[in-house]
Design an enzyme around this catalytic site. Sequence first.
Site, mmCIF file in Angstrom:
data_model
loop_
_atom_site.group_PDB
_atom_site.id
_atom_site.type_symbol
_atom_site.label_atom_id
_atom_site.label_comp_id
_atom_site.label_asym_id
_atom_site.label_seq_id
_atom_site.Cartn_x
_atom_site.Cartn_y
_atom_site.Cartn_z
ATOM 1 N N TYR A 9 1.140 7.437 4.844
ATOM 2 C CA TYR A 9 0.792 8.634 4.053
ATOM 3 C C TYR A 9 -0.650 9.147 4.250
ATOM 4 C CZ TYR A 9 -0.815 4.454 1.103
ATOM 5 O OH TYR A 9 -1.439 3.570 0.521
ATOM 6 N N HIS A 49 -2.825 0.462 -0.847
ATOM 7 C CA HIS A 49 -2.843 0.200 -2.384
ATOM 8 C C HIS A 49 -2.681 -1.367 -2.795
ATOM 9 C CE1 HIS A 49 -1.439 0.254 -6.714
ATOM 10 N NE2 HIS A 49 -0.428 -0.504 -6.278
ATOM 11 N N ARG A 75 -10.321 4.167 -1.364
ATOM 12 C CA ARG A 75 -9.854 2.880 -1.170
ATOM 13 C C ARG A 75 -9.250 2.823 0.327
ATOM 14 N NH1 ARG A 75 -3.982 3.852 -2.857
ATOM 15 N NH2 ARG A 75 -3.666 3.394 -0.658
#
Lengths: 372, 383
Positions: free
Chosen positions: B290, B281, B277
């Site tokens: 992160y 998100h 990805r």
Amino acid sequence: MSATTTRPTAPTPDQTASPTGAAATPAGASGASGASGTATLTLAKAITAALHDAMAADEKVLLMGEDIGRLGGVFRVTDGLQATFGEDRVVDTPLAEATILGAAIGLALRGYRPVCEIQFDGFVYPAFSQIVSQLAKMPARLAGAGQLPVVVRIPYGGGIGAVEHHSESPEAYFAHTAGLRVISPATPQDAYWMLRQSLTQPDPVIVMEPKRRYWDKGAVDTSAAALAAAPGLHSARVARPVSDARVSEGGAVTVVAYGPTVRVALDAALAAAEEGVELEVVDLRSLSPLDVGVVEASARRTGRVVVVHEAPVFLGMGAEVAARVTESCFHSLEAPVLRVGGFSVPYPAARIEEHYLPDAERLLDAVDRVLA
Amino acid sequence: MPLVAPAPQAPVQLLSPTGVRRSRPTGEREYPDVEEYAALVADVGAEQLRARYRDMALVRRFDVEATALQRQGELALWASCTGQEAAQVGAGHGLAGQDHVFPTYREHGLAWVRGVDPLQVLQLYRGSSHGGWDPSDHAFHLYTLVIGAQLPHATGYAMGVQRDGLVGTGDRGRDTAVMACFGDGASSQGEVNEALSWAAVFSAPVVFFCQNNGWAISAPTARQSAAPLHQRATGFGMPGVQVDGNDVLAVEAVVRAAGDRARSGAGPVLVEAVTYRMNAHTTSDDAGRYRTREEEDSWRAKDPLARVEAHLRATDGADDAFFDAVRGESDELGARVRRGVREMTDPAPTSMFDHAYAAEHPLVASERAWLETWLATEPEEAR
């Protein structure tokens, strides 16, 4: 004490708003015996007959649940159905409540009418997300592009001496969730017809089956004429009417009950009558939608209302009934609406459950208070 | 002697990141069935690869436009699929027309291949609908936002397909499979594991299609599963295959094989498409908190569109004119999406009551009547 096992003969007052129960007359409605007409059945066997007849009438109806096939279910409600209809229509599932519900949703999207059996009330929670987030809401998401006619049968309530997680009353969770219909039959006749009606209408239905009444017997008329005479799926009924003459004598109280407590209320009514107090017992039958019209009509006549259920009183069905009656009948009330029910504790161990469950004595105490 | 895990195999790959098309094993850690998969897509030549490229390019352009529209306040949220175009476009082309897809909320590429208009997809993210399309129009069901909840639905739907006699008849135009999409994060959900077990027990015709995009919001795949996801299949009693999810050709081949198996009545298959990805998100989180830029760059080098372009250019399968035309078409799509979103009208307030129940419901009817009256009353009168 057999009042619950016979149909009321008095006309049911004020059932004006009952458009939802207009179920089509099922083709070939017949009892499990194959013969149309009246038989004396236990409540459990009335459900068996309803499942049998619904499956015979509609090949899209199929049953899913744990141990429902060869065993016939832990309460034997599905006894013999797999032998009659085969393993593809009476499906012994893996031990996976969430997927019993989730797969039922998929089958319904494919045009089937699944009936899910949850083995005991306390085992429905693994399926809770599928029920409240998917089953209840998906029809709205589909916006007319699909329906979810899934029926979920849940044996519920206490009084059978069971162990932990086997005696709960989770009906308020489901009644609080928009998109679901929630019903709780109290008699074999209602158990038969309410299930048949559930299986011919387009919305998801949660059927709360009062397991301690499974073995109560009553007359069940499976004829098409009986369907025509049956109340709508969402309608309440007056299980024990009180005449205007009795009401005018000043000693009448409306008692609202459903499922397992209908018989408690009728027992209390017999005891109260011996002391000159008349109880008009309203059996809600449907918890969502709530047929408040029947309750309000009775409340206006008697001016006094007590609601009784096994679930904890706090935020239970009784709270909704009390609020509705207070809003609409305030000037007719002679006393506050009282609630009688379970305590706000985890369902207790079976050896002391009789102290948790509301019985006729606790109900009559509340009756005394609204008459005081 | 300690227990030893089996040596990892490379995922099925038919088109390398540099655009080299492969039809036979070339290295030690090669997937052993590469020749069989290559044969399954032997019919996918330059013309078909141009079509796959076009699909991926348009989906990416749609995704970029939707991200911008969210930043401009036109959408409440957007879940980007950039980086996953090959997995989704490949899967979409690997299915048969009669197959059904149960997507998550990021399946914009699958929706595109299935023919769902991008503006219909955006209704959900704009907040003007909880759905947006009729599942029966494209055999593409509604997005599901509760992680993994759609896998039991797909499994039940597949049981319905079985009961309808549409499995194992040998009629390729009728036999039907159901694709259940999920992500690496969803693999942690109980319902996902229940559905895998259930589908295998009933030999339901389900292709479980996991897009392992590396991250479940901020948690890496290693936090979801201590074992490679495709290896779980064995424990559930079905084949599992790992495929390079950035290779549109390999995904199409693997999905074709899985679909054939499901449609034949042999039961479900678990496909793990390893992809990435590239964005956060959703527009609500910050991937910079992160994960590292180095990790993102390493995946950028495996871009699913770039390798098809490299292959087409190297084999004279496409020229500048083709890529210019796709770029022009992408810009037109972007403009149409932007204009369409801004022209969307809000639904009528009372539409919330329309489909809460299929049959009449007295409480809903009375509440609808109340809102209608309330809305028709001037505010000062209402008080």
